[in-house]
Motif scaffolding. Structure first.
Motif, mmCIF file in Angstrom:
data_model
loop_
_atom_site.group_PDB
_atom_site.id
_atom_site.type_symbol
_atom_site.label_atom_id
_atom_site.label_comp_id
_atom_site.label_asym_id
_atom_site.label_seq_id
_atom_site.Cartn_x
_atom_site.Cartn_y
_atom_site.Cartn_z
ATOM 1 N N UNK A 4 60.620 2.868 -42.286
ATOM 2 C CA UNK A 4 60.818 1.714 -41.362
ATOM 3 C C UNK A 4 61.563 2.464 -39.898
ATOM 4 N N UNK A 7 58.035 2.642 -36.270
ATOM 5 C CA UNK A 7 57.423 1.779 -35.184
ATOM 6 C C UNK A 7 59.018 1.866 -34.549
ATOM 7 N N UNK A 8 59.859 1.651 -34.567
ATOM 8 C CA UNK A 8 60.717 1.417 -34.240
ATOM 9 C C UNK A 8 61.323 2.587 -32.776
ATOM 10 N N UNK A 11 58.584 2.320 -31.063
ATOM 11 C CA UNK A 11 59.192 1.521 -29.785
ATOM 12 C C UNK A 11 59.930 1.321 -28.359
ATOM 13 N N UNK B 20 62.066 -3.677 -47.869
ATOM 14 C CA UNK B 20 61.833 -3.361 -46.536
ATOM 15 C C UNK B 20 60.687 -4.015 -45.929
ATOM 16 N N UNK B 23 62.593 -5.869 -42.825
ATOM 17 C CA UNK B 23 63.566 -4.913 -42.111
ATOM 18 C C UNK B 23 62.178 -4.199 -41.300
ATOM 19 N N UNK B 24 60.811 -4.376 -41.769
ATOM 20 C CA UNK B 24 60.268 -3.460 -41.379
ATOM 21 C C UNK B 24 59.435 -4.697 -39.973
ATOM 22 N N UNK B 27 61.123 -4.652 -35.804
ATOM 23 C CA UNK B 27 60.243 -3.536 -35.258
ATOM 24 C C UNK B 27 58.740 -3.632 -34.803
ATOM 25 N N UNK B 30 57.652 -6.059 -32.187
ATOM 26 C CA UNK B 30 58.293 -5.982 -30.841
ATOM 27 C C UNK B 30 57.191 -4.878 -30.192
ATOM 28 N N UNK B 31 56.455 -3.506 -31.109
ATOM 29 C CA UNK B 31 55.545 -3.240 -30.427
ATOM 30 C C UNK B 31 54.361 -3.537 -30.571
ATOM 31 N N UNK B 164 47.768 1.831 -49.089
ATOM 32 C CA UNK B 164 48.961 2.077 -50.267
ATOM 33 C C UNK B 164 49.805 0.687 -50.796
#
Lengths: 179, 170
Positions: A4, A7-8, A11, B20, B23-24, B27, B30-31, B164
């Motif tokens: 998790x 990626x943050x 970013x 998960x 929460x993933x 971000x 945003x990316x 995966x």
């Protein structure tokens, strides 16, 4: 958990990179001249007070000198004028005015109004010699050593900090010329 | 290492996966938005021919001897940067220096100088910075290879994630 965060982290990394680039954007506007370390290009130009006198950059060789690019149309040139005056009085080497794309009458009036501390002026009305010098905005200040090599170029107005830096470099060039 | 991660995934079960991934999501989103914005700007800059006609109406009239010379003048002034207003090419700019440089390029074309010679004339005076298409060299490697590396990297990443998840579902 790590999955998790990745990626943050990317970013945040990118955001940081962009923020840093924004901060340094001002410096990137100042284009480093490829002419530093190379000989002053050859040009012959008429004088400002003495339009009949042609001076060539080759005539100047033998001692260090300063070339200051200015124009009566250039606002920042007024801003730096007190420091250029000090360069003319305190550096002990010739201060050559490079009057760029200006009208003679305006330039003479400007000098009358603000004071003329330059050793002499060369007039580049056409802007052809300025291209060879890599000039892209007034004011610009070049330091040339006794062998005619461009040692330093400052783009933008000279202030107290720049003045001190220029004086230090000039003293270096002078002691090199004497030894 | 990989195996241990994979088995941990399976033990967590579908509930863990859902947690998960939510929460993933933020971000990742945003990316993605940021990357889209960046690539959008890059693409917008990469279409110089878009407003060609409007751009050339500003330029002083020049007496070209042939269509070829005119085309060369156009492409050269389009790919050389005006150093005064740095987000404009020589073709776009109204500043006096850009006019001088256009005149210079025009005369060099008339004198029969090659595009290479004209480009190096500019680089000798103003540095690589005047080239909108900088040369491929050590310090520009990241610039040229960067987009390809990013694309390949993200493709590989996507493939790994898909594989995966497929494994996790089986």
């Amino acid at each position: 958990m790590i999955r998790m965060i990745i990626p943050l982290a990317i970013f945040l990394g990118l955001v940081a990179l962009l923020l840093v680039s924004l901060e340094t954007a001002e410096q990137r506007k100042l284009v480093a001249s490829p002419l530093i370390g190379r000989p002053v290009p050859n040009f012959t130009l008429p004088g400002l007070h003495d339009p009949d006198v042609q001076r060539s950059s080759a005539d100047l060789q033998g001692e260090p000198y300063i070339i200051n690019v200015w124009g009566s149309w250039c606002w920042a040139c007024r801003e730096e004028h007190p420091y250029i005056e000090r360069l003319g009085n305190e550096s002990g080497i010739p201060l050559v005015g490079f009057n760029w794309k200006d009208e003679r009458q305006d330039a003479l009036r400007w000098l009358n109004q603000f004071g003329d501390a330059w050793t002499f002026h060369m007039v580049d009305f056409e802007g052809r010699a300025a291209i060879d010098l890599g000039v892209y905005g007034a004011p610009e200040t070049f330091l040339v050593d006794h062998e005619g090599i461009i040692r330093h170029k400052h783009i933008g107005p000279v202030d107290q900090t720049v003045f001190e830096d220029l004086m230090r470099r000039i003293m270096e060039m002078r002691s090199e010329a004497e030894s | 290492m990989n195996k241990a991660k994979g088995s941990g995934f399976r033990v967590q079960g579908s509930g863990g996966l859902r947690l998960s991934s939510s929460v993933f999501r933020l971000p990742c989103l945003l990316l993605a938005v940021l990357l889209l914005a960046v690539s959008g700007t890059l693409l917008a800059q990469a279409s110089p021919e878009a407003q060609d006609e409007q751009r050339f109406s500003r330029i002083e009239p020049l007496d070209f001897r042939s269509e070829v010379e005119q085309a060369r003048f156009r492409s050269l002034t389009n790919e050389l940067r005006c150093t005064v207003c740095q987000n404009e090419s020589l073709a776009e700019s109204d500043v006096p220096l850009a006019r001088d440089l256009r005149r210079e390029i025009f005369h060099m074309i008339q004198d029969g100088r090659s595009d290479m010679e004209i480009r190096s004339f500019m680089v000798d005076r103003y540095g690589d910075f005047v080239l909108y298409r900088p040369p491929l060299a050590g310090h520009t490697l990241l610039l040229w290879a960067g987009p390809i590396v990013l694309l390949l990297g993200s493709l590989i990443g996507v493939i790994i994630v898909i594989r995966r998840r497929q494994q996790a579902l089986q």
